[in-house]
Design a protein around this motif. Structure first.
Motif, short mmCIF file in Angstrom:
data_model
loop_
_atom_site.label_atom_id
_atom_site.label_comp_id
_atom_site.label_asym_id
_atom_site.label_seq_id
_atom_site.Cartn_x
_atom_site.Cartn_y
_atom_site.Cartn_z
N VAL A 144 62.53 83.85 68.43
CA VAL A 144 61.12 83.51 68.65
C VAL A 144 61.01 82.17 69.38
CG1 VAL A 144 60.38 84.76 66.58
CG2 VAL A 144 61.00 82.35 66.39
N ALA A 145 59.77 81.85 69.75
CA ALA A 145 59.50 80.58 70.42
C ALA A 145 59.74 79.41 69.46
CB ALA A 145 58.05 80.56 70.91
N PRO A 146 60.02 78.21 69.98
CA PRO A 146 60.33 77.07 69.12
C PRO A 146 59.26 76.78 68.06
CG PRO A 146 60.86 76.55 71.39
CD PRO A 146 60.18 77.88 71.41
N GLU A 147 57.98 76.99 68.41
CA GLU A 147 56.91 76.68 67.45
C GLU A 147 56.76 77.73 66.36
OE1 GLU A 147 54.99 78.91 70.90
OE2 GLU A 147 56.52 77.35 70.63
N LYS A 148 57.58 78.79 66.40
CA LYS A 148 57.49 79.85 65.39
C LYS A 148 58.78 80.02 64.59
CE LYS A 148 54.07 82.62 67.94
NZ LYS A 148 53.78 83.96 68.53
N LYS A 149 59.69 79.08 64.72
CA LYS A 149 61.00 79.23 64.09
C LYS A 149 60.92 79.32 62.56
CE LYS A 149 63.77 77.01 67.73
NZ LYS A 149 64.58 78.20 68.05
N ALA A 150 60.17 78.43 61.92
CA ALA A 150 60.08 78.45 60.47
C ALA A 150 59.43 79.75 59.98
CB ALA A 150 59.29 77.24 59.95
N GLY A 151 58.44 80.23 60.73
CA GLY A 151 57.80 81.50 60.37
C GLY A 151 58.77 82.66 60.45
N ALA A 152 59.65 82.64 61.46
CA ALA A 152 60.65 83.70 61.60
C ALA A 152 61.64 83.66 60.45
CB ALA A 152 61.37 83.57 62.94
N ILE A 153 62.07 82.45 60.08
CA ILE A 153 62.99 82.31 58.94
C ILE A 153 62.32 82.81 57.68
CG2 ILE A 153 64.22 80.64 57.50
CD1 ILE A 153 64.54 78.92 60.06
N ALA A 154 61.04 82.47 57.50
CA ALA A 154 60.30 82.92 56.32
C ALA A 154 60.19 84.45 56.30
CB ALA A 154 58.91 82.29 56.31
N MET A 155 60.03 85.06 57.48
CA MET A 155 59.93 86.52 57.54
C MET A 155 61.21 87.17 57.03
SD MET A 155 57.81 88.93 58.29
CE MET A 155 56.61 88.07 59.31
N MET A 156 62.37 86.61 57.41
CA MET A 156 63.63 87.15 56.91
C MET A 156 63.73 86.97 55.40
SD MET A 156 67.57 86.08 57.74
CE MET A 156 67.42 84.60 56.74
N PHE A 157 63.37 85.78 54.90
CA PHE A 157 63.46 85.50 53.47
C PHE A 157 62.43 86.29 52.66
CE2 PHE A 157 66.08 81.89 54.66
CZ PHE A 157 66.96 81.82 53.59
N THR A 158 61.43 86.88 53.33
CA THR A 158 60.48 87.73 52.62
C THR A 158 61.20 88.88 51.93
OG1 THR A 158 58.67 87.18 54.13
CG2 THR A 158 58.45 89.22 52.89
N GLY A 159 62.26 89.38 52.56
CA GLY A 159 63.04 90.44 51.93
C GLY A 159 63.60 90.01 50.59
N LEU A 160 64.05 88.75 50.51
CA LEU A 160 64.58 88.21 49.26
C LEU A 160 63.49 88.07 48.21
CD1 LEU A 160 66.91 86.90 47.64
CD2 LEU A 160 66.30 84.73 48.73
N THR A 161 62.32 87.59 48.61
CA THR A 161 61.24 87.40 47.65
C THR A 161 60.67 88.73 47.17
OG1 THR A 161 59.63 87.17 49.45
CG2 THR A 161 60.63 85.16 48.62
N VAL A 162 60.52 89.69 48.09
CA VAL A 162 59.99 91.01 47.70
C VAL A 162 60.96 91.71 46.75
CG1 VAL A 162 59.37 93.31 48.57
CG2 VAL A 162 58.55 91.27 49.75
#
Length: 409
Positions: free
Chosen positions: A120-138
């Motif tokens: 993703v673009a630099p300003e969306k990096k943390a959001g992309a990481i959070a999207m991956m970690f959503t699998g862990l939280t779900v």
């Protein structure tokens, strides 16, 4: 967000399920193998230690392998470990299967976070990481309760076979959806990766990870006796309280990812400060059912709101050689869990009561906040050192421009 993040989230969902579902199946596993519950608890401890040791080990071994291929290889370890756990005829082999599966955990999330950030673009990096970690939280909301139910009704071995099937789905998703990312220029060099650990900001971020998320597990590790002995919940209600905790994790993860892209350090200050206060207050709210339920949700939300910003902080500070640092930071989460659980057990054994681990958690989270403030201050001081030089250069340029201008202009 690209579809490749969905494949990473599916893998994270499987890993999160196998990590936590064993806690609800310990009585069944112990009875099947004829061992005590404390002995069966080595299946939890062994997995955690495997994550801590496996994160740097697997990352170093995979430095010469393209990241997509390494992610697929790690999912292969995960599948093999869970199949071995499901079919193991003896407890020793079951423990071996858990350790094999754990070897994939830290490196998968560490390398996966790097891949997610590159998609993703630099300003969306943390959001992309959070999207991956959503699998862990779900996994804590859906995978763990369902896996526990399946294990208690159809047998715990069926649960681990289903988890292995989730690993297959993650492997196929990565193969199909994750692009072949270009390797870093010059490849991934171990010496460069190790050099990142000389950066004090990287070390501070990892220490925040250990202490901050450790604060969460100081309380949650002992949630069952706290809720049944203090709040007055029935044993059967604990599963739903853990679902509430998981829902809080999902919300906190997404919020943390969103706001970390806007203001990373302020997000950490707020989340860690609020977490410390909430854990301290939990010693009071744990005495009522409604107060306990609300506080459990808040602990999950505030605890996981720190995950995307901390992971991104490590990636930012270890820029140019982020892979090993990212993986080691995942191990730091598990190290914090183990440390906090041990400290929480100590205060309970000292006769301070079932709510005493909440004070331990509050102290750990407050310590993480102190480190965050130190990190921010160091960053501002560094910026302050360069700012005057910049102003001097600008002033000199202005004087030159004035001197060159025509007289009377």
């Amino acid at each position: 967000m690209p579809l490749a993040l969905l494949a990473l989230a599916v893998g994270a969902f499987g890993i999160g399920t196998t990590e936590f579902v064993i806690m609800g199946l310990l009585p069944e596993v112990a009875a099947d193998y004829g061992v005590s519950i404390p002995t069966a608890g080595f299946l939890v401890t062994g997995y955690a230690l495997g994550v801590v040791l496996g994160a740097p080990l697997m990352t170093v071994l995979g430095t010469r392998i393209p990241r997509k291929r390494m992610l697929m290889l790690l999912m292969g370890f995960f599948i093999a470990g869970n199949v071995l756990s499901a079919l193991a005829p003896a407890f020793g082999l079951m423990l071996t299967g858990r350790v094999v599966a754990s070897l994939a955990h830290g490196a998968f999330f560490g390398i996966g976070a790097v891949v997610a950030a590159e998609l993703v673009a630099p300003e969306k990096k943390a959001g992309a990481i959070a999207m991956m970690f959503t699998g862990l939280t779900v996994a804590n909301v859906v995978g763990v309760p369902l896996g526990t139910l399946v294990g208690q009704t159809l047998g715990w071995r069926v649960t681990f076979l289903i988890v292995a099937a989730l690993g297959v789905a993650g492997l196929l998703g990565i193969a199909r959806l994750v692009p072949e990312l270009p390797r870093p220029e010059g490849g991934v060099r171990i010496r460069s990766e190790l050099a990142a650990f000389r950066n004090v900001q990287v070390l501070l971020a990892m220490a925040m990870t250990v202490l901050g998320f450790g604060g969460v597990f100081a309380a949650i590790t002992y949630i069952t006796p706290m809720m049944t002995e203090v709040a007055g919940f029935a044993d059967s209600s604990v599963t739903w309280l853990l679902v509430l905790f998981g829902l809080g994790m999902v919300a906190g993860n997404l919020i943390g990812g969103r706001y970390a892209d806007r203001a990373l350090m302020p997000m950490l200050y707020v989340a860690l400060g609020a977490l410390a206060v909430t854990l301290a207050v939990f010693t009071l709210t744990a005495h009522t059912k409604a107060g306990a339920a609300v506080t459990v949700v808040l602990i999950g939300a505030l605890g996981f709101a720190t995950v995307p910003p901390l992971q991104k902080r490590v990636l930012d500070q270890a820029a140019g050689a982020p892979t090993l640092a990212s993986a080691v930071n995942i191990g730091a989460f598990n190290l914090g869990n183990a440390l906090a659980a041990w400290l929480g057990g100590l205060v309970i054994a000292a006769g301070l009561g079932w709510t005493a681990p909440n004070w331990v958690g509050a102290a750990l989270a407050a310590s993480a906040l102190v480190l965050a403030l130190v990190s921010g201050a160091l960053e501002r001081r560094t910026a302050g050192r360069t700012a005057p030089g910049g102003r001097v250069v600008a002033a000199a340029a202005a004087r030159e421009a004035t001197a060159a201008a025509p007289a009377g202009h």
